[in-house]
Design a protein around this motif. Structure first.
Motif, PDB file in Angstrom:
ATOM      1  N   SER A   2       0.888  -1.248   0.003  1.00 45.59           N
ATOM      2  CA  SER A   2      -0.082   0.123   0.158  1.00 45.59           C
ATOM      3  C   SER A   2       0.828   1.321   0.058  1.00 45.59           C
ATOM      4  CB  SER A   2      -0.894  -0.109   1.148  1.00 45.59           C
ATOM      5  OG  SER A   2      -0.190   0.108   2.309  1.00 45.59           O
ATOM      6  N   TYR A   3       0.470   2.333  -0.330  1.00 42.04           N
ATOM      7  CA  TYR A   3       0.926   3.837  -0.134  1.00 42.04           C
ATOM      8  C   TYR A   3      -0.094   4.788  -0.032  1.00 42.04           C
ATOM      9  CZ  TYR A   3      -0.266   3.776  -5.242  1.00 42.04           C
ATOM     10  OH  TYR A   3      -0.821   3.943  -6.461  1.00 42.04           O
ATOM     11  N   LYS A   4       0.312   5.840   0.631  1.00 42.61           N
ATOM     12  CA  LYS A   4      -0.468   7.087   0.827  1.00 42.61           C
ATOM     13  C   LYS A   4      -0.597   7.784  -0.214  1.00 42.61           C
ATOM     14  CE  LYS A   4      -1.286   5.891   5.527  1.00 42.61           C
ATOM     15  NZ  LYS A   4      -2.484   5.773   5.993  1.00 42.61           N
ATOM     16  N   LEU A   5      -1.771   8.682  -0.388  1.00 41.73           N
ATOM     17  CA  LEU A   5      -1.971   9.656  -1.242  1.00 41.73           C
ATOM     18  C   LEU A   5      -1.982  11.015  -0.589  1.00 41.73           C
ATOM     19  CD1 LEU A   5      -5.259   8.392  -3.086  1.00 41.73           C
ATOM     20  CD2 LEU A   5      -2.671   8.260  -4.167  1.00 41.73           C
ATOM     21  N   ASN A   6      -1.500  12.054  -1.381  1.00 41.18           N
ATOM     22  CA  ASN A   6      -1.304  13.464  -0.858  1.00 41.18           C
ATOM     23  C   ASN A   6      -2.454  14.274  -1.108  1.00 41.18           C
ATOM     24  OD1 ASN A   6       1.180  12.841   0.766  1.00 41.18           O
ATOM     25  ND2 ASN A   6       2.226  12.939  -1.098  1.00 41.18           N
ATOM     26  N   GLY A   7      -3.537  14.477  -0.487  1.00 39.89           N
ATOM     27  CA  GLY A   7      -4.668  15.433  -1.037  1.00 39.89           C
ATOM     28  C   GLY A   7      -4.599  16.791  -0.424  1.00 39.89           C
ATOM     29  N   HIS A   8      -5.661  17.203  -0.903  1.00 44.74           N
ATOM     30  CA  HIS A   8      -5.923  18.886  -0.631  1.00 44.74           C
ATOM     31  C   HIS A   8      -7.201  19.025   0.218  1.00 44.74           C
ATOM     32  CE1 HIS A   8      -2.878  19.613  -3.888  1.00 44.74           C
ATOM     33  NE2 HIS A   8      -3.493  18.840  -4.403  1.00 44.74           N
ATOM     34  N   GLU A   9      -7.104  19.735   1.365  1.00 43.74           N
ATOM     35  CA  GLU A   9      -8.342  19.955   2.166  1.00 43.74           C
ATOM     36  C   GLU A   9      -8.508  21.108   2.449  1.00 43.74           C
ATOM     37  OE1 GLU A   9      -9.996  18.134   6.338  1.00 43.74           O
ATOM     38  OE2 GLU A   9      -8.104  17.655   5.686  1.00 43.74           O
ATOM     39  N   ASP A  10      -9.749  21.624   2.530  1.00 47.76           N
ATOM     40  CA  ASP A  10     -10.309  23.132   2.731  1.00 47.76           C
ATOM     41  C   ASP A  10     -11.737  22.843   3.480  1.00 47.76           C
ATOM     42  OD1 ASP A  10     -11.979  22.753   0.652  1.00 47.76           O
ATOM     43  OD2 ASP A  10     -10.716  23.817  -0.567  1.00 47.76           O
ATOM     44  N   ALA A  11     -12.453  24.251   3.574  1.00 44.64           N
ATOM     45  CA  ALA A  11     -13.466  24.100   4.227  1.00 44.64           C
ATOM     46  C   ALA A  11     -14.471  23.253   3.409  1.00 44.64           C
ATOM     47  CB  ALA A  11     -13.966  25.583   4.556  1.00 44.64           C
ATOM     48  N   ARG A  12     -14.294  23.318   2.205  1.00 45.11           N
ATOM     49  CA  ARG A  12     -15.752  22.571   1.496  1.00 45.11           C
ATOM     50  C   ARG A  12     -15.411  20.873   1.496  1.00 45.11           C
ATOM     51  NH1 ARG A  12     -13.798  24.492  -4.308  1.00 45.11           N
ATOM     52  NH2 ARG A  12     -11.826  23.931  -3.434  1.00 45.11           N
ATOM     53  N   GLY A  13     -14.106  20.417   1.792  1.00 46.55           N
ATOM     54  CA  GLY A  13     -13.745  18.954   1.806  1.00 46.55           C
ATOM     55  C   GLY A  13     -12.585  18.620   1.343  1.00 46.55           C
ATOM     56  N   THR A  14     -12.395  17.619   0.807  1.00 44.74           N
ATOM     57  CA  THR A  14     -10.977  16.985   0.138  1.00 44.74           C
ATOM     58  C   THR A  14     -10.769  16.664  -1.296  1.00 44.74           C
ATOM     59  OG1 THR A  14     -11.472  14.661   1.013  1.00 44.74           O
ATOM     60  CG2 THR A  14     -10.664  16.132   2.660  1.00 44.74           C
ATOM     61  N   PHE A  15      -9.642  16.802  -1.603  1.00 42.33           N
ATOM     62  CA  PHE A  15      -9.484  16.145  -3.191  1.00 42.33           C
ATOM     63  C   PHE A  15      -8.145  15.434  -3.018  1.00 42.33           C
ATOM     64  CE2 PHE A  15      -7.831  16.711  -7.592  1.00 42.33           C
ATOM     65  CZ  PHE A  15      -8.706  15.858  -8.133  1.00 42.33           C
ATOM     66  N   TYR A  16      -8.416  14.251  -3.747  1.00 47.22           N
ATOM     67  CA  TYR A  16      -6.989  13.674  -4.069  1.00 47.22           C
ATOM     68  C   TYR A  16      -7.055  13.210  -5.411  1.00 47.22           C
ATOM     69  CZ  TYR A  16      -6.733  12.913   1.107  1.00 47.22           C
ATOM     70  OH  TYR A  16      -6.775  13.033   2.362  1.00 47.22           O
ATOM     71  N   GLU A  17      -6.024  13.273  -6.015  1.00 43.68           N
ATOM     72  CA  GLU A  17      -5.706  12.544  -7.076  1.00 43.68           C
ATOM     73  C   GLU A  17      -5.328  11.098  -6.945  1.00 43.68           C
ATOM     74  OE1 GLU A  17      -3.915  15.985 -10.153  1.00 43.68           O
ATOM     75  OE2 GLU A  17      -2.472  15.244  -8.398  1.00 43.68           O
ATOM     76  N   ILE A  18      -5.900  10.240  -7.801  1.00 45.74           N
ATOM     77  CA  ILE A  18      -5.729   8.635  -7.634  1.00 45.74           C
ATOM     78  C   ILE A  18      -4.659   8.214  -8.470  1.00 45.74           C
ATOM     79  CG2 ILE A  18      -6.598   6.420  -7.615  1.00 45.74           C
ATOM     80  CD1 ILE A  18      -9.064   7.665  -6.722  1.00 45.74           C
ATOM     81  N   LEU A  19      -4.622   8.510  -9.698  1.00 43.55           N
ATOM     82  CA  LEU A  19      -3.765   8.153 -10.830  1.00 43.55           C
ATOM     83  C   LEU A  19      -3.601   8.786 -12.110  1.00 43.55           C
ATOM     84  CD1 LEU A  19      -2.443   5.185 -11.730  1.00 43.55           C
ATOM     85  CD2 LEU A  19      -4.545   4.509 -12.582  1.00 43.55           C
ATOM     86  N   LYS A  20      -2.628   9.045 -12.750  1.00 39.28           N
ATOM     87  CA  LYS A  20      -2.453   9.650 -13.807  1.00 39.28           C
ATOM     88  C   LYS A  20      -1.947   8.620 -15.046  1.00 39.28           C
ATOM     89  CE  LYS A  20      -1.596  14.022 -11.603  1.00 39.28           C
ATOM     90  NZ  LYS A  20      -0.505  15.135 -11.386  1.00 39.28           N
ATOM     91  N   THR A  21      -2.184   8.914 -16.145  1.00 42.67           N
ATOM     92  CA  THR A  21      -2.001   8.103 -17.181  1.00 42.67           C
ATOM     93  C   THR A  21      -1.204   8.784 -18.343  1.00 42.67           C
ATOM     94  OG1 THR A  21      -3.946   8.328 -18.673  1.00 42.67           O
ATOM     95  CG2 THR A  21      -3.796   6.449 -16.877  1.00 42.67           C
ATOM     96  N   LEU A  22      -0.338   8.250 -19.173  1.00 40.85           N
ATOM     97  CA  LEU A  22       0.339   8.981 -20.382  1.00 40.85           C
ATOM     98  C   LEU A  22      -0.856   9.434 -21.345  1.00 40.85           C
ATOM     99  CD1 LEU A  22       3.357   6.768 -20.895  1.00 40.85           C
ATOM    100  CD2 LEU A  22       3.318   8.821 -19.586  1.00 40.85           C
ATOM    101  N   ASP A  23      -1.793   8.815 -21.921  1.00 45.55           N
ATOM    102  CA  ASP A  23      -2.638   8.993 -22.839  1.00 45.55           C
ATOM    103  C   ASP A  23      -4.212   8.798 -22.539  1.00 45.55           C
ATOM    104  OD1 ASP A  23      -2.774   6.356 -22.640  1.00 45.55           O
ATOM    105  OD2 ASP A  23      -1.903   5.610 -24.431  1.00 45.55           O
ATOM    106  N   SER A  24      -4.647   8.548 -21.234  1.00 46.68           N
ATOM    107  CA  SER A  24      -6.001   8.404 -21.164  1.00 46.68           C
ATOM    108  C   SER A  24      -6.429   9.468 -19.797  1.00 46.68           C
ATOM    109  CB  SER A  24      -6.356   6.971 -20.565  1.00 46.68           C
ATOM    110  OG  SER A  24      -5.887   6.381 -21.862  1.00 46.68           O
ATOM    111  N   GLY A  25      -5.642  10.305 -19.571  1.00 47.96           N
ATOM    112  CA  GLY A  25      -6.117  11.420 -18.363  1.00 47.96           C
ATOM    113  C   GLY A  25      -5.924  10.672 -17.090  1.00 47.96           C
TER     114      GLY A  25
END
Length: 368
Positions: free
Chosen positions: A248-271
């Motif tokens: 396993s590995y941890k994700l680094n996310g962003h948190e503010d008053a609205r909630g949180t957002f985490y990027e999970i996975l990025k690809t070379l050609d499929s977003g």
């Protein structure tokens, strides 16, 4: 059919065994170096086919090459002759045959024994001169450079690369097993030498680059195209070497008053894929994209998704929730938002067709 596998605890044999176990009407006999010759004889008496995978690769003394590769092969043939058995044998040999080393010479002598047995008894036999074989359950510092590098890189150990331009011929264990098993059922020809259908040619530099991309993907979330070809099977091999405490590995996310957002996975050609949480009563978005497109999927909670063509006053609404999964497309040229209209945290899965680029975000603020 009763199938005997010699070298049954080896890398290739383990992969062959698990595939054969799933096949109906196959009974598997296993023989490894710790077993006695009397036990081997008892198995050969019953066998209908022999996968002869036992061999010596890295002995302390060169004599062991001939003992393990030549003499042992002769023992198998002699037992068959003793009981007047004429059954097929598949031998795993090496593309190193002909290079003058003791290993190569011993493998070639083993080949000659099998060829003579085949001709004398008019029985089909199959010899595979395998190049570098890689895949799960291979041994580092023994089976292949890929096994060694995967082991080291997953444990933060430096690897040695003498010449990155060195070209290797490689076969994946899954393709090897498929090639071997087909000889149990296909009509046999007079051919004795065979090759695995899929052979990859890669430089050490190309392999090194891919393996480090796999390692770094846990940090930058960017994964190479692993859906097919060499990258697919190399990634499977790499994962098989992960230490048990590193699955396993941890994700680094962003948190503010609205909630949180985490990027999970990025690809070379499929977003890329991301996930966000939104607190009750909170609205996110109110922007449009010129070219970027997204898919929203609420997987928990209740939400109202609104879209409006920026040149129109008409607002299109979708009520969605985590109990009735529904994907809503974010259309280029439509400003859009999403509001948590429930009493609990709302969780949203987001796919975008391109990776986020802070220099070119293609995000333009306009209230829906």
């Amino acid at each position: 059919m009763k199938v005997l596998i010699t070298g049954s605890n080896g890398f290739i044999a383990k992969n062959l065994r698990v595939t054969l176990k799933k096949m109906p009407q196959i009974e598997i006999f296993l023989y490894d170096k710790e077993d006695s010759l009397e036990y081997l004889e008892s198995l050969i008496k019953e066998a209908d086919f022999i996968f002869h995978l036992a061999g010596v690769n890295r002995p302390k003394k060169s004599d062991e090459f001939y003992e393990g590769n030549v003499n042992f092969t002769q023992i198998i043939v002699d037992i068959l002759k003793k009981y007047n058995k004429k059954i097929p044998i598949l031998l795993s040999s090496s593309t190193q045959v002909g290079n003058g080393s003791d290993y190569a010479k011993s493998k070639e002598e083993a080949e000659n024994i099998i060829q003579k047995y085949s001709i004398d008894n008019d029985v089909p036999c199959f010899i595979y001169r395998l190049p570098n074989v890689f895949g799960k359950w291979s041994k580092p510092n023994y089976n292949s450079v890929i096994a060694t590098w995967c082991y080291n890189i997953t444990r933060d150990i430096d690897i040695e690369v003498n010449n990155r331009d060195t070209l290797l011929k490689l076969v994946y264990i899954g393709d090897v097993v498929h090639a071997f098993i087909r000889h149990l059922y296909l009509n046999q020809s007079k051919e004795i030498f065979y090759e695995v259908d899929v052979v990859y040619e890669k430089t050490l530099g190309e392999i090194e680059k891919l393996l480090y991309m796999f390692k770094e993907s846990r940090e930058n979330l960017l994964i190479p195209n692993i859906a097919k070809g060499f990258e697919r099977v190399l990634y499977a091999t790499y994962l098989s070497f992960l230490p048990k405490d590193r699955f396993s590995y941890k994700l680094n996310g962003h948190e503010d008053a609205r909630g949180t957002f985490y990027e999970i996975l990025k690809t070379l050609d499929s977003g890329q894929l991301g996930i966000s949480t939104t607190k009750p009563g909170v609205t996110r978005g109110n922007h449009y994209h010129n070219t970027k497109n997204e898919k929203f999927l609420v997987i928990k909670g209740e939400a109202l998704i609104e879209l409006r063509d920026i040149f129109s006053k008409e607002i299109i609404q979708y009520h969605v929730n985590g109990n009735d999964l529904e994907i809503v497309e974010m259309i280029p040229g439509y400003t859009h938002n999403i509001s948590n209209i429930g009493n609990e945290e709302m969780v949203l899965l987001i796919w975008a067709n391109e990776n986020y680029d802070p220099k070119k975000p293609d995000t333009n603020y306009i209230e829906v």
